[in-house]
Design a protein around this motif. Structure first.
Motif, PDB file in Angstrom:
ATOM      1  N   GLY A  37      53.907  57.645  81.359  1.00 56.92           N
ATOM      2  CA  GLY A  37      53.260  58.459  80.338  1.00 56.92           C
ATOM      3  C   GLY A  37      53.635  58.030  78.937  1.00 56.92           C
ATOM      4  O   GLY A  37      52.770  57.931  78.050  1.00 56.92           O
ATOM      5  N   VAL A  38      54.914  57.779  78.742  1.00 57.86           N
ATOM      6  CA  VAL A  38      55.380  57.335  77.425  1.00 57.86           C
ATOM      7  C   VAL A  38      54.707  56.015  77.051  1.00 57.86           C
ATOM      8  O   VAL A  38      54.237  55.842  75.916  1.00 57.86           O
ATOM      9  CB  VAL A  38      56.913  57.180  77.424  1.00 57.86           C
ATOM     10  N   ALA A  39      54.625  55.094  77.991  1.00 55.45           N
ATOM     11  CA  ALA A  39      54.020  53.792  77.712  1.00 55.45           C
ATOM     12  C   ALA A  39      52.547  53.927  77.342  1.00 55.45           C
ATOM     13  O   ALA A  39      52.073  53.301  76.385  1.00 55.45           O
ATOM     14  CB  ALA A  39      54.173  52.877  78.920  1.00 55.45           C
ATOM     15  N   ALA A  40      51.823  54.754  78.094  1.00 57.65           N
ATOM     16  CA  ALA A  40      50.393  54.909  77.824  1.00 57.65           C
ATOM     17  C   ALA A  40      50.154  55.521  76.448  1.00 57.65           C
ATOM     18  O   ALA A  40      49.274  55.081  75.693  1.00 57.65           O
ATOM     19  CB  ALA A  40      49.750  55.771  78.898  1.00 57.65           C
ATOM     20  N   ALA A  41      50.938  56.538  76.112  1.00 56.94           N
ATOM     21  CA  ALA A  41      50.781  57.174  74.808  1.00 56.94           C
ATOM     22  C   ALA A  41      51.162  56.223  73.685  1.00 56.94           C
ATOM     23  O   ALA A  41      50.433  56.101  72.682  1.00 56.94           O
ATOM     24  CB  ALA A  41      51.637  58.435  74.734  1.00 56.94           C
ATOM     25  N   CYS A  42      52.277  55.532  73.861  1.00 57.72           N
ATOM     26  CA  CYS A  42      52.755  54.639  72.800  1.00 57.72           C
ATOM     27  C   CYS A  42      51.792  53.478  72.562  1.00 57.72           C
ATOM     28  O   CYS A  42      51.570  53.080  71.412  1.00 57.72           O
ATOM     29  CB  CYS A  42      54.144  54.112  73.145  1.00 57.72           C
ATOM     30  N   GLU A  43      51.221  52.948  73.625  1.00 55.67           N
ATOM     31  CA  GLU A  43      50.273  51.851  73.442  1.00 55.67           C
ATOM     32  C   GLU A  43      49.032  52.317  72.681  1.00 55.67           C
ATOM     33  O   GLU A  43      48.522  51.616  71.807  1.00 55.67           O
ATOM     34  CB  GLU A  43      49.878  51.249  74.800  1.00 55.67           C
ATOM     35  N   TYR A  44      48.561  53.517  73.011  1.00 54.38           N
ATOM     36  CA  TYR A  44      47.400  54.042  72.292  1.00 54.38           C
ATOM     37  C   TYR A  44      47.743  54.253  70.818  1.00 54.38           C
ATOM     38  O   TYR A  44      46.973  53.874  69.934  1.00 54.38           O
ATOM     39  CB  TYR A  44      46.929  55.351  72.925  1.00 54.38           C
ATOM     40  N   TRP A  45      48.881  54.865  70.556  1.00 51.93           N
ATOM     41  CA  TRP A  45      49.252  55.119  69.165  1.00 51.93           C
ATOM     42  C   TRP A  45      49.508  53.812  68.414  1.00 51.93           C
ATOM     43  O   TRP A  45      49.156  53.699  67.237  1.00 51.93           O
ATOM     44  CB  TRP A  45      50.496  56.002  69.115  1.00 51.93           C
ATOM     45  N   ARG A  46      50.084  52.828  69.093  1.00 49.39           N
ATOM     46  CA  ARG A  46      50.334  51.550  68.426  1.00 49.39           C
ATOM     47  C   ARG A  46      49.012  50.869  68.069  1.00 49.39           C
ATOM     48  O   ARG A  46      48.842  50.336  66.972  1.00 49.39           O
ATOM     49  CB  ARG A  46      51.168  50.647  69.347  1.00 49.39           C
ATOM     50  N   GLU A  47      48.070  50.913  69.003  1.00 45.30           N
ATOM     51  CA  GLU A  47      46.777  50.256  68.771  1.00 45.30           C
ATOM     52  C   GLU A  47      45.952  50.946  67.690  1.00 45.30           C
ATOM     53  O   GLU A  47      45.100  50.316  67.049  1.00 45.30           O
ATOM     54  CB  GLU A  47      45.977  50.223  70.079  1.00 45.30           C
ATOM     55  N   THR A  48      46.191  52.241  67.493  1.00 44.91           N
ATOM     56  CA  THR A  48      45.394  52.994  66.527  1.00 44.91           C
ATOM     57  C   THR A  48      46.176  53.338  65.262  1.00 44.91           C
ATOM     58  O   THR A  48      45.685  54.115  64.428  1.00 44.91           O
ATOM     59  CB  THR A  48      44.885  54.310  67.161  1.00 44.91           C
ATOM     60  N   ALA A  49      47.365  52.757  65.123  1.00 46.01           N
ATOM     61  CA  ALA A  49      48.184  53.051  63.951  1.00 46.01           C
ATOM     62  C   ALA A  49      47.553  52.453  62.690  1.00 46.01           C
ATOM     63  O   ALA A  49      46.848  51.441  62.750  1.00 46.01           O
ATOM     64  CB  ALA A  49      49.599  52.489  64.138  1.00 46.01           C
ATOM     65  N   PRO A  50      47.811  53.055  61.537  1.00 44.70           N
ATOM     66  CA  PRO A  50      47.298  52.496  60.269  1.00 44.70           C
ATOM     67  C   PRO A  50      47.827  51.084  60.045  1.00 44.70           C
ATOM     68  O   PRO A  50      48.938  50.743  60.444  1.00 44.70           O
ATOM     69  CB  PRO A  50      47.846  53.472  59.216  1.00 44.70           C
ATOM     70  N   ALA A  51      47.004  50.279  59.428  1.00 42.17           N
ATOM     71  CA  ALA A  51      47.387  48.898  59.145  1.00 42.17           C
ATOM     72  C   ALA A  51      48.547  48.864  58.150  1.00 42.17           C
ATOM     73  O   ALA A  51      48.641  49.705  57.253  1.00 42.17           O
ATOM     74  CB  ALA A  51      46.198  48.129  58.581  1.00 42.17           C
ATOM     75  N   VAL A  52      49.440  47.938  58.345  1.00 44.96           N
ATOM     76  CA  VAL A  52      50.578  47.736  57.450  1.00 44.96           C
ATOM     77  C   VAL A  52      50.566  46.309  56.969  1.00 44.96           C
ATOM     78  O   VAL A  52      50.369  45.366  57.754  1.00 44.96           O
ATOM     79  CB  VAL A  52      51.918  48.043  58.184  1.00 44.96           C
ATOM     80  N   LYS A  53      50.772  46.106  55.690  1.00 44.68           N
ATOM     81  CA  LYS A  53      50.803  44.745  55.157  1.00 44.68           C
ATOM     82  C   LYS A  53      52.027  44.012  55.679  1.00 44.68           C
ATOM     83  O   LYS A  53      53.121  44.576  55.740  1.00 44.68           O
ATOM     84  CB  LYS A  53      50.847  44.780  53.635  1.00 44.68           C
ATOM     85  N   PRO A  54      51.856  42.725  56.053  1.00 45.97           N
ATOM     86  CA  PRO A  54      53.017  41.937  56.510  1.00 45.97           C
ATOM     87  C   PRO A  54      54.054  41.812  55.389  1.00 45.97           C
ATOM     88  O   PRO A  54      53.723  41.894  54.207  1.00 45.97           O
ATOM     89  CB  PRO A  54      52.412  40.579  56.860  1.00 45.97           C
ATOM     90  N   ARG A  55      55.281  41.612  55.750  1.00 50.27           N
ATOM     91  CA  ARG A  55      56.340  41.418  54.759  1.00 50.27           C
ATOM     92  C   ARG A  55      56.126  40.121  53.993  1.00 50.27           C
ATOM     93  O   ARG A  55      55.632  39.156  54.526  1.00 50.27           O
ATOM     94  CB  ARG A  55      57.705  41.355  55.451  1.00 50.27           C
TER      95      ARG A  55
END
Length: 394
Positions: free
Chosen positions: A376-394
């Protein structure tokens, strides 16, 4: 036990530190000359949360249950017919209250896990040619089952039937978390409680009346005293209350509204939808089902999770609390022991919600429910990671 208790019931919800700080004030005189500087902007800004320009908001030192009574007694007379649908504990309790207050309550039983049946609602309204039905009692988000009904669809049914019934909505677990459009959907009374999307302790009933509902008070013959909006109308006009308010809660509400408007209501709604979808992905990965029977009913503020046959959801909650400091929501009434609930509303982000999913997963395994560790944790985290706001690379 070291560490904190993790609160993931669908209310009361977690309170942000900034709101706790705002409520930490010395007692003040609620009759002081500058008190209106707090109250009048507060009442105006509350209208933004209800998404209304023409409505009038009220703040009662009470709860959402009192909000039901305020809506009924300030607009109706004993014996008036109201129409409701019973599909969960809170729709049931509102029906029960209306009966006990002397109204003629007509209600339809709907399977728990579904919401307002719009086709049957429209047909019933069209059949009421004498317009005997004076009000609809609609529970927007049924917290017991994790079901959200279509308020825009209810308005369409009313319009299609050309029916003048007032449209009352229990938005206790939806307002400030799920899209709620007072003016656009022609809602006559919307009511909320402070302990859910507003991220406060329980203790405030927050209501908004349309002009139509305000007019109805002139003909309503129900007895009322402490819950009479007329006393608020008279005193709010100059920035005061008819009796002593909870000043700390008013300061907390001020900060809560500031936080909601700063984030932006549409962003608040989108955040709740995204976090809720992560929980739903976790439930699917566990091989379990939601109490909500169809995606169109899925709630973005609470998920009621059905345990497999032969297991008792109360055991899951017991282990979650005593082993892992995690409070999960209980199944209520007809679904007691059949579901446990994860509340995902208010002050919340992905990592906070991960703790609820992880704790529920461990507790289910403790009672023998065969879910794959980490699934469950993996499924939720993958969804949230894929839909997270874009972040500029360092």
């Amino acid at each position: 036990m070291p560490g904190r208790t993790h609160l993931y019931v669908p209310g009361p919800t977690n309170i942000p530190d900034s709101i706790l700080s705002a409520m930490h004030v010395p007692m003040e005189d609620h009759r002081r000359p500058d008190f209106p500087e707090l109250i009048q902007p507060l009442l105006e800004d509350l209208k933004k949360i209800f998404q209304t320009k023409s409505g009038q908001c009220f703040i009662f030192p009470a709860t959402g249950t009192a909000g039901w009574e305020i809506a009924l007694t300030n607009t109706l007379s004993p014996g008036d017919k109201v129409l409701a649908y019973r599909f969960g504990q809170f729709s049931h309790l509102w029906i029960d209250m209306a009966r006990r207050l002397g109204f003629d309550v007509e209600y339809e039983e709907v399977p728990w896990g579904e919401g307002v049946p719009l086709d049957r609602l429209e047909a019933r309204l069209k059949a009421d040619t004498k317009h005997e039905i004076k009000a609809l009692l609609i529970c927007h988000n049924e917290t017991a089952t994790g079901v959200t009904s279509d308020l825009a669809g209810v308005r369409k049914a009313l319009d299609a039937a050309n029916h003048p019934a007032m449209f009352f909505v229990d938005g206790v677990s939806s307002i400030a978390s799920i899209d709620f459009r007072m003016d656009e959907w022609g809602i006559d009374i919307g009511l909320a409680g402070s302990q859910k999307g507003f991220m406060l302790p329980a203790g405030l009933a927050l209501l908004c009346f349309s002009q139509k509902a305000l007019e109805a008070r002139h003909t309503a013959k129900s007895r009322r005293c402490f819950l009479d909006i007329q006393d608020h109308i008279t005193n709010n006009a100059s920035g005061y209350f008819p009796y002593t308010p909870s000043i700390p809660l008013l300061y907390g509400l001020r900060k809560a509204i500031d936080l909601l408007l700063e984030e932006g209501l549409q962003n608040v709604f989108a955040r709740h939808q995204r976090l809720a979808e992560g929980v739903r992905r976790a439930v699917k990965a566990w091989g379990l089902e939601l109490c909500a029977r169809d995606p169109k009913w899925y709630s973005n503020t609470v998920s009621a999770i059905v345990v497999p046959q032969g297991y008792d959801a109360r055991d899951v909650m017991h282990y979650a609390y005593h082993r892992y400091n995690l409070s999960l929501g209980a199944g209520l009434s007809e679904v007691a022991g059949k579901v446990f609930r994860i509340g995902h509303l208010g002050d919340l982000n992905e990592l906070m919600l991960c703790s609820a999913i992880a704790g529920a997963e461990m507790a289910m395994r403790d009672v023998g429910i065969q879910v794959t560790p980490g699934s469950g944790v993996a499924a939720a985290c993958e969804y949230w990671r894929e839909t997270a706001p874009a972040v500029k690379p360092r």
